[in-house]
Scaffold this motif. Structure first.
Motif, mmCIF file in Angstrom:
data_model
loop_
_atom_site.group_PDB
_atom_site.id
_atom_site.type_symbol
_atom_site.label_atom_id
_atom_site.label_comp_id
_atom_site.label_asym_id
_atom_site.label_seq_id
_atom_site.Cartn_x
_atom_site.Cartn_y
_atom_site.Cartn_z
ATOM 1 N N ARG A 1 0.872 -1.182 0.000
ATOM 2 C CA ARG A 1 0.000 0.000 0.000
ATOM 3 C C ARG A 1 0.903 1.225 0.000
ATOM 4 O O ARG A 1 1.848 1.292 0.776
ATOM 5 N N SER B 1 -2.358 7.323 -1.350
ATOM 6 C CA SER B 1 -2.692 7.112 -2.757
ATOM 7 C C SER B 1 -3.667 5.936 -2.859
ATOM 8 O O SER B 1 -3.974 5.278 -1.864
ATOM 9 N N GLU B 2 -4.109 5.696 -4.048
ATOM 10 C CA GLU B 2 -4.994 4.556 -4.306
ATOM 11 C C GLU B 2 -4.212 3.270 -4.536
ATOM 12 O O GLU B 2 -4.799 2.204 -4.713
ATOM 13 N N ARG B 3 -2.899 3.362 -4.539
ATOM 14 C CA ARG B 3 -2.074 2.202 -4.871
ATOM 15 C C ARG B 3 -2.180 1.112 -3.808
ATOM 16 O O ARG B 3 -1.838 1.303 -2.654
#
Length: 187
Positions: A158, A162-164
């Motif tokens: 993660r 962020s969206e990652r």
């Protein structure tokens, strides 16, 4: 007499507590039980265009020592990745060793982090370290974690803020034949 009995009971309790293994040690020993075995995995979280999707993913707990475990992670025919776990002082370090086909190190390699506490027998967190920041500045907010139980091993990433999110889950109930050595290794 009651005070002596109470004192003896307290000493036994303290001694028993001191003899318990830390979460990191239990995790380490559970992972070592998988040494020599290979497992297939699948992406369970990640972008739709992720380069890992629809490819055969294999982890091989290939090399287990007292303080180091090396787990090559193959993406189809790409044998460039190895997760290197190191156990020291009740902490576990995760590094990503990336190699080219000729065995030479990739310019983006040896990034990862070390647990900040002993964790649990089934879960270890690895926040990005300084070497990661120096190698990949955008990865300074990375946190990796590995889960391990009787049926599965997951590798997770993660990027905080962020969206990652990336997760690959391996089925420990079904072993695969031993794959060839990863790039940079000799059989």
């Amino acid at each position: 007499m009651k005070k002596k009995l109470l004192l003896c009971t307290m000493l036994i309790s303290v001694f028993a507590f001191a003899q318990q293994k830390s979460g990191a040690k239990q995790f380490w020993e559970n992972l070592q039980k998988q040494c020599g075995k290979s497992f297939e995995g699948q992406v369970t979280e990640g972008a739709d265009n992720d380069t890992f999707r629809n490819k055969k993913l294999v982890m091989h707990v290939r090399n287990c020592g007292e303080t180091t475990i090396r787990i090559p992670f193959f993406v189809a025919d790409d044998k460039s990745r190895t997760w290197v776990l190191t156990y020291k002082n009740e902490r576990i370090q995760l590094k990503h060793d990336h190699r080219h086909e000729d065995g030479s190190e990739d310019k983006v390699t040896q990034y990862g982090g070390t647990t900040t506490n002993s964790g649990s027998s089934t879960l270890q967190f690895f926040p990005a370290d300084q070497q990661t920041y120096d190698t990949i500045p955008n990865a300074a907010a990375n946190v990796w974690w590995i889960t391990l139980d009787e049926t599965s091993f997951t590798y997770n990433l993660r990027r905080i803020g962020s969206e990652r999110l990336f997760t690959v889950k391996f089925d420990l109930t079904k072993t695969l034949p031993t794959p060839a050595a990863p790039w940079g290794w000799k059989d």
